[in-house]
Scaffold this active site. Structure first.
Site, mmCIF file in Angstrom:
data_model
loop_
_atom_site.group_PDB
_atom_site.id
_atom_site.type_symbol
_atom_site.label_atom_id
_atom_site.label_comp_id
_atom_site.label_asym_id
_atom_site.label_seq_id
_atom_site.Cartn_x
_atom_site.Cartn_y
_atom_site.Cartn_z
ATOM 1 N N ARG A 1 0.808 -1.224 0.000
ATOM 2 C CA ARG A 1 0.000 0.000 0.000
ATOM 3 C C ARG A 1 0.845 1.279 0.000
ATOM 4 N NH1 ARG A 1 -4.489 -0.930 4.488
ATOM 5 N NH2 ARG A 1 -2.804 -2.113 5.434
ATOM 6 N N LYS B 1 -15.364 7.620 -0.094
ATOM 7 C CA LYS B 1 -14.651 7.619 1.189
ATOM 8 C C LYS B 1 -13.491 8.612 1.158
ATOM 9 C CE LYS B 1 -11.451 4.372 2.224
ATOM 10 N NZ LYS B 1 -10.937 3.030 2.435
ATOM 11 N N SER C 1 -8.412 -3.672 7.266
ATOM 12 C CA SER C 1 -7.263 -3.467 8.154
ATOM 13 C C SER C 1 -7.783 -3.136 9.554
ATOM 14 C CB SER C 1 -6.381 -2.358 7.575
ATOM 15 O OG SER C 1 -5.283 -2.124 8.406
ATOM 16 N N GLY D 1 -12.248 0.286 10.011
ATOM 17 C CA GLY D 1 -12.929 1.585 10.018
ATOM 18 C C GLY D 1 -13.801 1.792 8.778
HETATM 19 C C1 R5P Z 1 -7.933 1.210 0.894
HETATM 20 O O1 R5P Z 1 -8.206 1.900 -0.078
HETATM 21 C C2 R5P Z 1 -8.293 -0.241 0.953
HETATM 22 O O2 R5P Z 1 -8.961 -0.660 -0.190
HETATM 23 C C3 R5P Z 1 -9.151 -0.542 2.167
HETATM 24 O O3 R5P Z 1 -10.380 0.148 2.032
HETATM 25 C C4 R5P Z 1 -8.472 -0.118 3.429
HETATM 26 O O4 R5P Z 1 -7.177 -0.629 3.490
HETATM 27 C C5 R5P Z 1 -9.265 -0.571 4.636
HETATM 28 O O5 R5P Z 1 -8.649 -0.079 5.779
HETATM 29 P P1 R5P Z 1 -9.402 -0.001 7.170
HETATM 30 O O6 R5P Z 1 -9.981 -1.365 7.428
HETATM 31 O O7 R5P Z 1 -8.327 0.376 8.138
HETATM 32 O O8 R5P Z 1 -10.447 1.056 7.051
#
Ligand code: R5P
Length: 291
Positions: free
Chosen positions: A91, A184, A214, A217
């Protein structure tokens, strides 16, 4: 051909060995008292095509992968293919601020050493494949996830952000239902803001699909929005379930009905395997199995 499963991808390695009907390499893995890793191979793999299967997450598993690669190369394998079910560090795929490391490039370059080919699953962005200095391919677990959701009678698919829109569209087509996406904005590593939007989700059994969960959130915000708009149930599905920073509690507090991920990272939510898409990609992209 031989298949060698590292400690972070036992399920996929065993699944691949069964699907491809090829043997697993017998190994000894242990840790020294200071926690340094030790690898020993017990089969003669000289002149053989070898698939190393190891998820590059967390950091300790990356060091394990380097040692496994060294042992396989030293044992005289004819070709080495590294299967990275989850490509950790991918990432950070560019410099967001001056002076930062491009982590995806750093890890990819080191993994490329002494190997012939790399295959990974649902990378966050496809351009990270270019950081490997050997041919690198990606495959997607979306169809395997969609099949699971179809069996659960899901009738609406949602992408939590524009980046996941194509994934949701593909899953919805396989399930034969409608899809939509949210907008988002990421505030920081653990805070996101979802722009309110009217969704056609009233009374529906919804699945939110993303590449990674992750901190949870993103999914927790999306679940709350859907429940507010009258969804009958909301499941969340991802390829890579990191589930850090209290993600599980966050999802349950948001009234999540089911959590689903693949086994690229093995957790209690690994309900489907990424082995099928990896096996298909191996058949398509490498000459190893065909010979
Ligand atoms: C980011 O663009 C990815 O596609 C996921 O939406 C992101 O890594 C999710 O992270 P978290 O679970 O911390 O919101």
């Amino acid at each position: 051909m031989f298949i060698l499963g590292g400690t972070s991808a036992k399920n996929i390695a065993t699944n691949l060995a069964n699907r491809l009907q090829q043997p697993l390499v017998h190994t000894t893995y242990k840790r020294f008292p200071d926690d340094e890793f030790y690898v020993r191979l017990h089969d003669n793999i000289a002149g053989q095509d070898v698939l190393i299967v190891q998820t590059a997450y967390p950091d300790t598993k990356i060091v394990e992968l380097f040692l496994i690669q060294d042992a396989v190369h030293d044992a005289g394998a004819k070709t080495i293919t590294v299967i990275l079910p989850y490509f950790g560090y991918s990432r950070q795929d560019k410099k967001f601020e001056e002076g930062e490391a491009i982590s995806a490039r750093a890890i990819a370059q080191h993994i490329s050493m002494n190997v012939d080919c790399v295959i990974t699953v649902d990378p966050h962005k496809d351009h990270v494949l270019k950081f490997f200095t050997v041919p690198a391919y990606s495959c997607t677990a979306v169809s395997t996830i969609a099949q699971y959701l179809k069996d659960k009678n899901i009738d609406f698919v949602l992408a939590p952000d524009k980046g996941a829109k194509e994934r949701a569209k593909e899953a919805a087509a396989l399930i034969n239902c409608e899809y939509d996406f949210l907008e988002k904005t990421r505030i920081d590593g653990s805070t996101v803001k979802i722009t309110p939007k009217k969704l056609d989700a009233r009374g529906k059994h919804v699945a939110i699909i993303d590449d990674i969960i992750s901190t949870g959130g993103t999914m927790a915000h999306s679940i709350k929005e859907l429940k507010k708009q009258g969804a009958a149930s909301v499941s969340v599905a991802c390829t890579h379930g990191l589930f850090v920073g209290g993600a599980k509690e966050k999802l349950l507090a948001a009234d999540c009905d089911e959590i689903i991920s693949t086994d690229t990272i093995e957790t209690e939510y690994s309900k489907v395997s990424a082995a099928e898409c990896i096996a298909e990609t191996l058949l398509k992209t490498t000459r190893i199995i065909k010979n």
